[in-house]
Design an enzyme around this catalytic site. Structure first.
Site, mmCIF file in Angstrom:
data_model
loop_
_atom_site.group_PDB
_atom_site.id
_atom_site.type_symbol
_atom_site.label_atom_id
_atom_site.label_comp_id
_atom_site.label_asym_id
_atom_site.label_seq_id
_atom_site.Cartn_x
_atom_site.Cartn_y
_atom_site.Cartn_z
ATOM 1 N N ASN A 10 0.874 -1.175 0.000
ATOM 2 C CA ASN A 10 0.000 0.000 0.000
ATOM 3 C C ASN A 10 0.909 1.222 0.000
ATOM 4 O OD1 ASN A 10 -1.763 2.063 0.576
ATOM 5 N ND2 ASN A 10 -2.283 1.354 2.639
ATOM 6 N N LYS A 12 0.063 4.283 -0.177
ATOM 7 C CA LYS A 12 -0.562 5.461 0.465
ATOM 8 C C LYS A 12 -0.357 6.703 -0.419
ATOM 9 C CE LYS A 12 -0.075 3.078 4.768
ATOM 10 N NZ LYS A 12 -0.068 3.104 6.218
ATOM 11 N N HIS A 100 -9.506 0.536 4.274
ATOM 12 C CA HIS A 100 -8.253 0.702 5.018
ATOM 13 C C HIS A 100 -8.489 1.588 6.239
ATOM 14 C CE1 HIS A 100 -4.225 2.101 6.050
ATOM 15 N NE2 HIS A 100 -3.824 0.953 5.527
ATOM 16 N N GLU A 102 -6.946 3.997 7.481
ATOM 17 C CA GLU A 102 -6.793 5.457 7.296
ATOM 18 C C GLU A 102 -8.022 6.041 6.607
ATOM 19 O OE1 GLU A 102 -2.934 5.201 5.480
ATOM 20 O OE2 GLU A 102 -2.134 4.583 7.435
ATOM 21 N N GLU A 171 -5.327 -5.807 9.851
ATOM 22 C CA GLU A 171 -4.340 -4.769 10.137
ATOM 23 C C GLU A 171 -4.656 -4.117 11.472
ATOM 24 O OE1 GLU A 171 -2.249 -3.257 6.404
ATOM 25 O OE2 GLU A 171 -4.058 -2.084 6.597
ATOM 26 N N GLY A 177 2.338 1.618 10.767
ATOM 27 C CA GLY A 177 3.253 2.758 10.746
ATOM 28 C C GLY A 177 3.925 3.025 12.079
ATOM 29 N N SER A 217 3.353 -2.733 9.982
ATOM 30 C CA SER A 217 4.809 -2.769 10.210
ATOM 31 C C SER A 217 5.456 -4.073 9.758
ATOM 32 C CB SER A 217 5.129 -2.481 11.680
ATOM 33 O OG SER A 217 4.704 -1.171 12.016
HETATM 34 P P1 PGA Z 1 2.869 -0.109 7.531
HETATM 35 O O1 PGA Z 1 1.435 0.144 6.870
HETATM 36 O O2 PGA Z 1 3.440 -1.355 6.907
HETATM 37 O O3 PGA Z 1 3.664 1.115 7.194
HETATM 38 O O4 PGA Z 1 2.642 -0.278 9.006
HETATM 39 C C1 PGA Z 1 0.555 -0.918 6.611
HETATM 40 C C2 PGA Z 1 -0.743 -0.414 6.012
HETATM 41 O O5 PGA Z 1 -1.215 0.659 6.403
HETATM 42 O O6 PGA Z 1 -1.338 -1.080 5.141
#
Ligand code: PGA
Length: 257
Positions: A10, A12, A100, A102, A171, A177, A217
């Protein structure tokens, strides 16, 4: 039943046109190692045609697929700011991300709208990656399973059987993150619970066919452990998917599982 593993990234709201092209060149340079892999990236919408055209110019193979980070459930219409699944298909997309965290946190995505997006994608020939996951307070309060059940409820009431190629992504929000990955045991526990929920809604066969990806992560040094878990059928990688080297290290770790 053996499910093949999916390594997805992803991106983003990152990457320019040039950075996208450079990523693709790096991937193509190592194409021979990953012919048997299933790699997938979710770039920003405006990068999708760049990706399609550049990958074609490079002679890129079908081991790389792509899709938008969100999708609408109608083919076209007065829905400002949304991405049409018909257009996504035209741009060579085969997948779409839905729900997702976010999108949920910053843009008002709900369990209902996430479910409609995921199922809408399938109506237009795309395959969904439907994201779920609890906040830290919910995990600490022992409500993880309750949250996962609630997040899946509208999906299961709208779809009585599992669409072919449908994927879930577990997730945990506290792991996104933050550098704080779920342990492989925590991931397996949540995935196993989700598989049970899917079985209740879509039957054992539907549950065995659905892939459940882990996200939060994921890095080259923890990917192998996570991907070795029985119910972890792939990963959804944020930060570490931006760099082709670390993304491919994760894909390489997957081949050893
Ligand atoms: P990250 O993000 O690997 O940076 O923790 C994962 C995601 O938001 O899909």
């Amino acid at each position: 039943m053996k499910r093949s593993k999916l390594i997805s990234g992803n991106w983003k709201m990152y990457k320019s046109v040039e950075e996208t092209k450079a990523f693709l060149r790096s991937l193509q340079a190592r194409a021979s190692e990953f012919q048997e892999s299933e790699l997938l990236v979710f770039p920003q919408g405006p990068l999708l045609p760049i990706l399609r055209d550049e990958w074609k110019v490079l002679g890129g193979g079908s081991f790389l697929q792509w899709g938008p980070q969100s999708i609408y459930w109608e083919g076209q219409g007065a829905f400002t700011g949304e991405i049409s699944p018909v257009l996504a298909r035209e741009l060579g997309c085969t997948y779409a991300l839905a729900g997702h965290s976010e999108r949920r946190q910053f843009f008002g995505e709900t369990n209902e709208s996430a479910a409609k997006r995921a199922l809408g994608a399938h109506q237009f020939g795309l395959k969904a990656v439907f994201c779920v996951g609890e906040q830290l307070a919910d995990r600490d309060g022992g409500r993880t399973f309750e949250i996962l059940r609630a997040q899946c409820a509208p999906l299961f009431s709208l779809a009585k059987s599992g669409p072919e190629g449908f994927s879930f992504a577990y997730e945990p929000v506290w792991a996104i993150g933050t550098g704080r990955t779920a342990t492989s045991a925590q991931a397996q526990e949540a995935h196993h619970f989700l598989r049970g929920l899917i079985a209740q809604a879509w039957g054992e066969d539907g549950a065995n066919r659905a892939r459940i990806l882990y996200g939060g992560s994921v890095k080259p040094d923890n990917a192998r452990d996570l991907l070795s878990q029985a119910d972890v059928d792939g990963v959804l990688v944020g930060g570490a998917s931006l760099d082709p080297t670390s993304f491919l290290q994760i894909a390489a770790a997957c081949k050893e599982c």
